[in-house]
Design a protein around this motif. Structure first.
Motif, mmCIF file in Angstrom:
data_model
loop_
_atom_site.group_PDB
_atom_site.id
_atom_site.type_symbol
_atom_site.label_atom_id
_atom_site.label_comp_id
_atom_site.label_asym_id
_atom_site.label_seq_id
_atom_site.Cartn_x
_atom_site.Cartn_y
_atom_site.Cartn_z
ATOM 1 N N TYR A 513 0.847 -1.190 0.000
ATOM 2 C CA TYR A 513 0.000 0.000 0.000
ATOM 3 C C TYR A 513 0.882 1.240 0.000
ATOM 4 N N ARG A 514 0.348 2.297 -0.595
ATOM 5 C CA ARG A 514 1.008 3.592 -0.514
ATOM 6 C C ARG A 514 0.409 4.273 0.705
ATOM 7 N N ILE A 515 1.174 4.330 1.784
ATOM 8 C CA ILE A 515 0.630 4.834 3.039
ATOM 9 C C ILE A 515 1.189 6.222 3.348
ATOM 10 N N HIS A 516 0.373 6.997 4.007
ATOM 11 C CA HIS A 516 0.771 8.333 4.463
ATOM 12 C C HIS A 516 0.162 8.498 5.841
ATOM 13 N N GLU A 517 0.990 8.319 6.850
ATOM 14 C CA GLU A 517 0.492 8.324 8.221
ATOM 15 C C GLU A 517 0.130 9.733 8.671
ATOM 16 N N SER A 518 -0.704 9.788 9.697
ATOM 17 C CA SER A 518 -1.106 11.086 10.248
ATOM 18 C C SER A 518 0.090 11.752 10.916
ATOM 19 N N PRO A 519 0.041 13.071 11.100
ATOM 20 C CA PRO A 519 1.192 13.797 11.646
ATOM 21 C C PRO A 519 1.588 13.312 13.033
ATOM 22 N N ALA A 520 2.881 13.407 13.320
ATOM 23 C CA ALA A 520 3.388 13.026 14.632
ATOM 24 C C ALA A 520 2.904 14.011 15.687
ATOM 25 N N GLU A 521 2.738 13.513 16.889
ATOM 26 C CA GLU A 521 2.210 14.329 17.991
ATOM 27 C C GLU A 521 3.073 15.561 18.245
ATOM 28 N N GLU A 522 4.394 15.374 18.187
ATOM 29 C CA GLU A 522 5.313 16.487 18.449
ATOM 30 C C GLU A 522 5.166 17.585 17.399
ATOM 31 N N LYS A 523 5.068 17.193 16.125
ATOM 32 C CA LYS A 523 4.930 18.198 15.070
ATOM 33 C C LYS A 523 3.577 18.890 15.126
ATOM 34 N N LEU A 524 2.550 18.148 15.522
ATOM 35 C CA LEU A 524 1.238 18.765 15.685
ATOM 36 C C LEU A 524 1.265 19.836 16.764
ATOM 37 N N ALA A 525 1.928 19.532 17.871
ATOM 38 C CA ALA A 525 2.004 20.499 18.966
ATOM 39 C C ALA A 525 2.719 21.768 18.517
ATOM 40 N N LYS A 526 3.814 21.612 17.768
ATOM 41 C CA LYS A 526 4.549 22.777 17.273
ATOM 42 C C LYS A 526 3.715 23.578 16.281
ATOM 43 N N LEU A 527 2.980 22.874 15.429
ATOM 44 C CA LEU A 527 2.129 23.566 14.468
ATOM 45 C C LEU A 527 1.053 24.376 15.180
ATOM 46 N N ARG A 528 0.432 23.788 16.188
ATOM 47 C CA ARG A 528 -0.634 24.495 16.890
ATOM 48 C C ARG A 528 -0.089 25.706 17.644
ATOM 49 N N ASP A 529 1.105 25.550 18.228
ATOM 50 C CA ASP A 529 1.717 26.696 18.908
ATOM 51 C C ASP A 529 1.977 27.825 17.915
ATOM 52 N N PHE A 530 2.415 27.465 16.730
ATOM 53 C CA PHE A 530 2.690 28.461 15.696
ATOM 54 C C PHE A 530 1.398 29.153 15.257
ATOM 55 N N LEU A 531 0.353 28.378 15.052
ATOM 56 C CA LEU A 531 -0.910 28.939 14.569
ATOM 57 C C LEU A 531 -1.549 29.879 15.589
ATOM 58 N N LYS A 532 -1.301 29.630 16.872
ATOM 59 C CA LYS A 532 -1.890 30.477 17.919
ATOM 60 C C LYS A 532 -1.462 31.929 17.765
ATOM 61 N N GLU A 533 -0.233 32.145 17.292
ATOM 62 C CA GLU A 533 0.256 33.505 17.125
ATOM 63 C C GLU A 533 -0.559 34.289 16.102
ATOM 64 N N PHE A 534 -1.252 33.573 15.216
ATOM 65 C CA PHE A 534 -2.043 34.211 14.174
ATOM 66 C C PHE A 534 -3.541 34.146 14.474
ATOM 67 N N GLY A 535 -3.871 33.674 15.676
ATOM 68 C CA GLY A 535 -5.269 33.552 16.035
ATOM 69 C C GLY A 535 -5.973 32.433 15.290
ATOM 70 N N LEU A 536 -5.199 31.430 14.869
ATOM 71 C CA LEU A 536 -5.751 30.320 14.093
ATOM 72 C C LEU A 536 -5.637 29.023 14.882
ATOM 73 N N GLY A 537 -6.419 28.054 14.488
ATOM 74 C CA GLY A 537 -6.360 26.748 15.124
ATOM 75 C C GLY A 537 -6.624 25.647 14.125
ATOM 76 N N LEU A 538 -6.066 24.482 14.405
ATOM 77 C CA LEU A 538 -6.294 23.289 13.584
ATOM 78 C C LEU A 538 -7.268 22.394 14.317
ATOM 79 N N GLY A 539 -8.374 22.055 13.657
ATOM 80 C CA GLY A 539 -9.379 21.220 14.305
ATOM 81 C C GLY A 539 -8.936 19.779 14.424
ATOM 82 N N GLY A 540 -9.795 18.957 15.012
ATOM 83 C CA GLY A 540 -9.531 17.530 15.080
ATOM 84 C C GLY A 540 -8.907 17.038 16.355
ATOM 85 N N GLY A 541 -8.593 17.947 17.282
ATOM 86 C CA GLY A 541 -8.010 17.519 18.551
ATOM 87 C C GLY A 541 -6.668 16.832 18.361
#
Length: 835
Positions: A513-541
């Motif tokens: 199969y050609r698989i593409h796993e969901s983002p790693a927990e650590e990278k998700l946390a960094k992304l959300r911290d970054f988005l907070k500075e712009f008043g944005l959020g990523l859904g999905g918990g």
């Protein structure tokens, strides 16, 4: 396949039938031997089974002390006639790092001796790291210990402490496997001594030239065969076996990349012989068991210079829905499993598309001839015949072998001109096919809506095309425009690939199969911290879906900082790979996805074809260890990307070397502790703006914000910032481009990004480049800007002197992966629509 597994030991005679315990025909097995938890497996393989490797490890662990061969043989009830075979097994285990021998010739377990196995990753400055087999933190190896190994070698190390940056540091205990048999490099004459400086800068040791080989001149590029590996006290010695020519010769960059990355580029003698025996056209006997689709107006739609046509398409209305027929070249009919052609294809894994040159997975007679769906000739195909609802869902499908007749070889440009530009001349030329093309377009619109509803991620990226002059050098770099004809074919291929994965999964047949796993927990946390500075959020918990990414992309697409936000989102994703474990494809929002549509140029697609045929025949296809095959195919894909990137970096440096002193505007495409990578507008070339050129301040790296922050001034440089820079240095020796800052950050303005996309987060995106290594310390910067420099000499001392003081990896000029699919002067892309 013989090349997929190597026999490392030779126990007693092989046997097919299992044995257990006593039998009338054979000797009684002792209680000690029958206690082996893998006795049954060994009995199936050997007439006189030896203790399994796992059992040997268990006994050593239970005893808790090193054991010499006689003691271990006694503990495992080894009989005198078995001792030689048992000794071979222990030596094979030692070679694989499962056991080691101490100075008293006793065997012990590496884990008990605080020893760690792994693969050496060298650094141009002489030090290196051990990438651990167990996935633990990398172990730093100092330059002194690195003298006896080369990049890629497998070794066992003992942790000796921590280095000044807090990383575990180790000493090499034993070298398990040498990875470098041949090395490509440039000849230098240093004080009368001829040496070869490897092109792979991770091989940090020069190679002494041994007498007896070819006689190169200083400055020439050669291949050396290592006759002596490095030791603590001596550098490696090699014999020149191939003189490739001078460094600046046309096409030399490709010759170097082929050998540097161990890309197979010559077919075996047996494979050539098999190819010669193949017919030039479809024979009558090849029709057996196939449906006749020669009357169906299938067409191929590709780039202008493409020569290998994997797929042909046709669409008609079916009630309120559609019938989509995707015919794919039937490579498996001509390339038998286990044949020499198959083994060569496996070794290559995929075709490699360099600018102006292709290294095909299959010989040209197949890739451009017998298998290619050329117009107006009979060709064998595997067909995915699909019924698609008015809302874009696949209601039904079936796979079958067929004979087809491509009615036209169309290009994206002509199809777009006919369908979207309403070009009267082109529409008249395609009058007979126009109704079918219009059906394809209507279906495409339906599939696009289904894609949006599914929540697949669509990142906007810019592909580039190189235009070459008569000398084979870049004359111009232009953006590659993807029109709706590209996307139309892309959606057709996605539909066929999804059906192939469902066909095999629903019938419980193993597949890659050609698989593409969901983002790693650590990278998700960094992304959300970054988005907070712009008043944005990523859904999905904690477990966001592709639709959450797609929704956020929709929210930011019209913002002036959209490019920054998109790039950071993209970098939070993992890379796609091949695996028998179906975990779905995150970016495409598919529960199952595989590659079916490009068997001429991708080995996994060929495996999928064989699997589908096996199911249709009521059989099962067993090529070997599916997991190992998946890892191999993923590796060959990355290898091709790396080799292509090297070639493009060289060509872009060559293109820029006469423009030193010119000023350019561009966007920050990467932020690292030692500076900024800047992608120039219009010419799509990237180089390094070193931290020392940012101003008289101490700049600190903020990984979360993707920024360098000035300690005193508060000035910051962020990803996607606009800058004006001057080109100060182009080093053809190391493929490095250096800038100095003229002005910036500038007011935001739309700019094309040369940042490649990871894996297949969107089907139109190319496979990702590897992330750059990042140091974790801030760097002081107050030095004056460097003057324009001529290319450096290739001496090791010069290279070390130029290395960053904080052990940051020297960075090569990095660029988008080329989409070249042919060897013409104006290379163009077939596109990544093959999914």
């Amino acid at each position: 396949m013989s090349r997929k597994t190597r026999t490392k030991e030779t126990p007693a005679a092989t046997k097919s039938a299992p044995r257990r315990g006593a039998s009338k025909a054979g000797p009684r097995v002792s209680a000690i031997r029958s206690a082996d938890p893998y006795f049954e497996r060994e009995s199936q393989k050997y007439e006189q089974p030896l203790p399994s490797r796992e059992y040997v490890v268990q006994i050593l662990a239970d005893r808790g002390v090193p054991m010499p061969l006689p003691a271990l043989a006694e503990a495992l009830d080894i009989q005198p006639h078995e001792l030689e075979h048992f000794d071979r097994r222990l030596r094979a285990m030692e070679r694989d790092g499962q056991l080691i021998r101490n100075r008293r010739d006793a065997y012990l377990l590496p884990d008990k001796a605080d020893l760690i196995k792994g693969r050496i990753e060298g650094h141009p400055d002489g030090y290196g790291f051990l990438r651990r087999d167990d996935g633990g933190p990398d172990v730093f190896i100092g330059a002194r210990d690195m003298r006896e190994v080369l990049h890629g070698d497998r070794a066992i190390v003992r942790i000796s402490g921590v280095d000044r940056r807090g990383r575990p540091e180790g000493r090499i205990v034993e070298i398990l496997e040498r990875a470098n048999k041949r090395v490509v490099g440039r000849v230098l004459n240093e004080h009368g001594v001829m040496i070869v400086v490897p092109e792979n800068r991770r091989l940090a040791q020069d190679i002494l030239i041994a007498p007896g080989g070819k006689k190169p001149q200083a400055g020439q590029v050669v291949t050396v065969e290592l006759v002596e590996q490095p030791t603590k006290y001596a550098q490696p010695i090699g014999r020149v076996v191939e003189v490739l020519g001078n460094y600046a010769d046309p096409g030399m960059e490709i010759e170097i990349a082929l050998r540097k990355h161990d890309l197979p580029f010559e077919f075996s003698t047996v494979a050539k012989a098999e190819t010669r025996k193949l017919p030039l056209k479809v024979r009558k006997k090849d029709w057996a068991g196939r449906e006749d689709l020669t009357g169906l107006p299938l067409v191929t739609i590709d780039g202008e210079t493409a020569k290998d046509f994997d797929d042909a398409v046709y669409c008609e209305r079916q009630g309120r829905g559609y019938r989509l027929v995707v015919a794919i070249a039937d490579v498996s009919h001509y390339v038998a499993a286990g044949s020499a052609l198959d083994l060569d294809a496996f070794d290559r894994g995929n075709s490699v598309y360099f600018p102006r040159r292709v290294i095909p997975m299959l010989p040209e007679k197949l890739s451009n001839g017998l298998c290619s769906l050329n117009p107006e000739v009979e060709r064998l195909a595997m067909v995915a015949d699909m019924s698609i609802s008015p809302t874009g869902s696949i209601k039904d499908y079936r796979f079958y072998p067929a004979v087809i007749w491509s009615h036209a070889r169309l290009t994206y440009t002509r199809v777009a001109a006919a369908l979207y530009d309403k070009d009267a001349v082109v529409r008249e030329e395609l009058a007979g096919l126009l109704p079918h093309l219009e059906n394809l377009d209507k279906l495409f619109r339906v599939l696009l809506k289904a894609r949006a509803k599914r929540g697949a991620i669509d990142f906007e990226t810019t592909e580039t095309r190189m235009i070459f002059d008569d000398d084979g050098k870049i004359a111009q770099i232009v953006p590659e425009v993807r029109n709706d004809a590209h996307r139309l074919i892309e959606e057709c291929m996605l539909a066929a690939n999804v059906c192939a994965s469902d066909f095999l999964a629903s019938r419980e047949h193993p597949a890659l199969y050609r698989i593409h796993e969901s983002p790693a927990e650590e990278k998700l946390a960094k992304l959300r911290d970054f988005l907070k500075e712009f008043g944005l959020g990523l859904g999905g918990g904690d477990e966001p879906r592709a639709s959450d990414y797609a929704k956020l992309l929709g929210q930011v697409k019209d913002r002036p900082d959209a490019q920054l936000l998109q790039t950071v989102m993209l970098r939070s994703l993992k890379q796609a790979m091949y695996s028998p474990d179906n975990v779905g494809h995150f970016g495409l929002a598919y529960e199952a996805y595989t590659h079916f549509t490009s068997p001429i140029r991708r080995y996994p697609d060929l495996l999928v074809h064989r699997g589908i045929k096996a199911v249709l025949a009521g059989e099962q296809y067993r090529p070997g260890n599916w997991e190992d095959i998946g890892l191999h195919c993923s590796m060959t894909e990355r290898r091709a990307d790396d080799a292509t990137r090297d070639v493009v970096a060289f060509l872009k440096c060559y293109f820029m070397q006469d423009r030193v002193g010119e000023e350019f505007t561009g966007s920050v495409s990467g932020v690292v502790p030692f500076g900024l990578f800047v992608a120039l507008d219009d010419i799509f070339i990237e180089g390094l703006l070193h931290i020392s050129d940012l101003g008289s301040d101490y700049f600190h790296y903020d990984e979360t914000r993707h920024a360098l922050m000035g300690e005193r001034t508060g000035k910051q440089f962020r990803l996607a910032d606009r800058l004006k820079v001057q080109l100060v240095r182009v080093d053809m020796e190391t493929n490095k481009i250096d800038f100095r800052l003229i002005e910036g950050p500038l007011p935001a303005a739309p700019a094309a990004s040369a940042e490649p996309s990871p894996g297949e987060a969107a089907p139109g995106a190319k496979a990702a480049g590897r992330g750059r290594k990042k140091a974790s310390v801030a760097q002081a910067a107050a030095a004056p800007p460097p003057a324009a420099a001529a290319p450096a000499t290739r001496s090791r001392a010069r290279r070390k002197a130029e290395a960053a003081a904080a052990e940051a990896e020297p960075v090569e000029a990095r660029a988008s992966k080329p989409a070249a699919r042919s060897a013409g002067k104006k290379t163009s892309a077939k596109g990544s629509r093959r999914g």
